[in-house]
Design an enzyme around this catalytic site. Structure first.
Site, PDB file in Angstrom:
ATOM      1  N   ASP A 134       5.974  12.559   8.557  1.00  0.00           N
ATOM      2  CA  ASP A 134       4.595  12.052   8.462  1.00  0.00           C
ATOM      3  C   ASP A 134       4.189  11.295   9.555  1.00  0.00           C
ATOM      4  O   ASP A 134       2.805  11.202  10.163  1.00  0.00           O
ATOM      5  CB  ASP A 134       4.523  10.986   7.359  1.00  0.00           C
ATOM      6  CG  ASP A 134       4.508  11.659   5.786  1.00  0.00           C
ATOM      7  OD1 ASP A 134       4.174  12.841   5.809  1.00  0.00           O
ATOM      8  OD2 ASP A 134       4.693  11.110   4.815  1.00  0.00           O
ATOM      9  N   GLU A 146      -3.909   3.560   5.968  1.00  0.00           N
ATOM     10  CA  GLU A 146      -4.123   2.388   5.814  1.00  0.00           C
ATOM     11  C   GLU A 146      -4.263   1.333   6.976  1.00  0.00           C
ATOM     12  O   GLU A 146      -3.824   1.923   8.166  1.00  0.00           O
ATOM     13  CB  GLU A 146      -2.861   1.666   4.997  1.00  0.00           C
ATOM     14  CG  GLU A 146      -1.932   1.076   5.483  1.00  0.00           C
ATOM     15  CD  GLU A 146      -0.948   2.126   5.622  1.00  0.00           C
ATOM     16  OE1 GLU A 146      -0.192   2.296   6.888  1.00  0.00           O
ATOM     17  OE2 GLU A 146      -0.375   2.748   4.590  1.00  0.00           O
ATOM     18  N   ARG A 155      -4.558 -16.438   0.377  1.00  0.00           N
ATOM     19  CA  ARG A 155      -3.461 -17.195   1.116  1.00  0.00           C
ATOM     20  C   ARG A 155      -2.171 -16.213   0.826  1.00  0.00           C
ATOM     21  O   ARG A 155      -1.814 -15.866  -0.366  1.00  0.00           O
ATOM     22  CB  ARG A 155      -3.418 -18.575   0.977  1.00  0.00           C
ATOM     23  CG  ARG A 155      -4.462 -19.241   1.243  1.00  0.00           C
ATOM     24  CD  ARG A 155      -4.342 -20.887   0.596  1.00  0.00           C
ATOM     25  NE  ARG A 155      -5.244 -21.899   1.486  1.00  0.00           N
ATOM     26  CZ  ARG A 155      -6.351 -21.859   1.055  1.00  0.00           C
ATOM     27  NH1 ARG A 155      -6.857 -21.208   0.037  1.00  0.00           N
ATOM     28  NH2 ARG A 155      -7.206 -22.754   1.628  1.00  0.00           N
TER      29      ARG A 155
END
Length: 267
Positions: A45, A123, A148
């Site tokens: 990949d 991503e 956070r």
């Protein structure tokens, strides 16, 4: 047809590359590194992501296909034992095109409007080596939450099986024009709150990540490439108007790909 082959560089992948190049040229196909109509990735990949980013400026004119030469690659339809069959398919038959959504990312600096623009097949992830990541999350221009934690991951449907899955995100079928926001170890107590669940947004929604402290540096990884950024005003994420085109010579349904990658006992 013009083609290009990108190899992982190990001996096995290089041998397959040389073999395919010779036979495809024997079939009168043209090896063209500049303007290929078909890019063949030989490796895993990571090699496929490199091929995508190398030719992302030609997405309307170039299709991609993968051969995996190690562990099962999620983007690779073919194995080394099928190379002869694939050569015949490429040389003799037109391929079907299957399109997957991409993520459009703009990193806007505090001073000026010269943002950095990227496309991602998998991503974008945002972390910090200076402690907790603190960011306001805006969706469609409205404040949603103040995050956070260790960081945030924004993924495509095809990328939902990568880092996003490891973070507990959902697997999304790539026929859906959507993207997903997944938290990394968010802080939730009586004082601080986040949604604590992955968010799946449609194409017409825009997500903006706004650092609370502009003097902080952030590690931003886009697919396989990580860089350090500072003085960030906001990171804008949306479904891209462009798509990656896969060359399909046979059916390989998405859910079978997921099954073979994560569930099957076959090695």
């Amino acid at each position: 047809m013009r083609f290009m082959i990108l190899s992982r560089g190990d001996n096995k992948s290089e041998m397959i590359k040389a073999r395919m190049k010779k036979y495809l040229e024997d079939f009168s196909l043209i090896f063209d590194e500049e303007e290929p109509e078909l890019v063949i990735s030989v490796g895993g990949d990571g090699t496929f992501l490199e091929a995508f980013h190398t030719y992302q400026h030609r997405l309307q004119d170039t299709a991609f296909i993968g051969i995996h030469t190690g562990h099962l690659g999620f983007y690779a339809d073919w194995v080394p034992e099928e190379v002869e069959k694939l050569i015949i398919e490429v040389a003799k038959k037109p391929f079907e095109v299957v399109e997957y959504p991409l993520l459009d990312i703009k990193i806007h600096p505090v001073d000026g409007d010269q943002y950095k623009h990227f496309l991602a097949l998998n991503e974008v992830s945002v972390k910090s080596n200076e402690g907790t990541v603190v960011m306001d999350v805006h969706i469609k221009g409205a404040h949603f939450e103040r995050f956070r934690g260790d960081g945030l991951c924004v993924s495509t449907p095809s990328g939902s099986t990568a880092y996003n899955k490891a973070l507990g995100g959902a697997i999304i079928h790539p026929s859906l024009n959507a993207f997903q926001i997944t938290e990394m170890a968010s802080i939730n107590n009586r004082v601080f709150r986040t949604i604590g669940s992955p968010l799946i947004l449609p194409k017409h929604h825009v997500c903006e990540l706004l650092p609370l402290y502009h003097d902080r540096s952030f590690l931003i990884t886009i697919d396989h490439q990580t860089d350090m950024y500072d003085n960030i005003d906001r990171i804008e994420c949306r479904v891209s108007d462009e798509k990656i085109r896969f060359a399909r010579f046979r059916a390989f349904p998405f859910w079978k790909r997921v099954h073979d990658s994560f569930i099957s006992d076959e090695r």
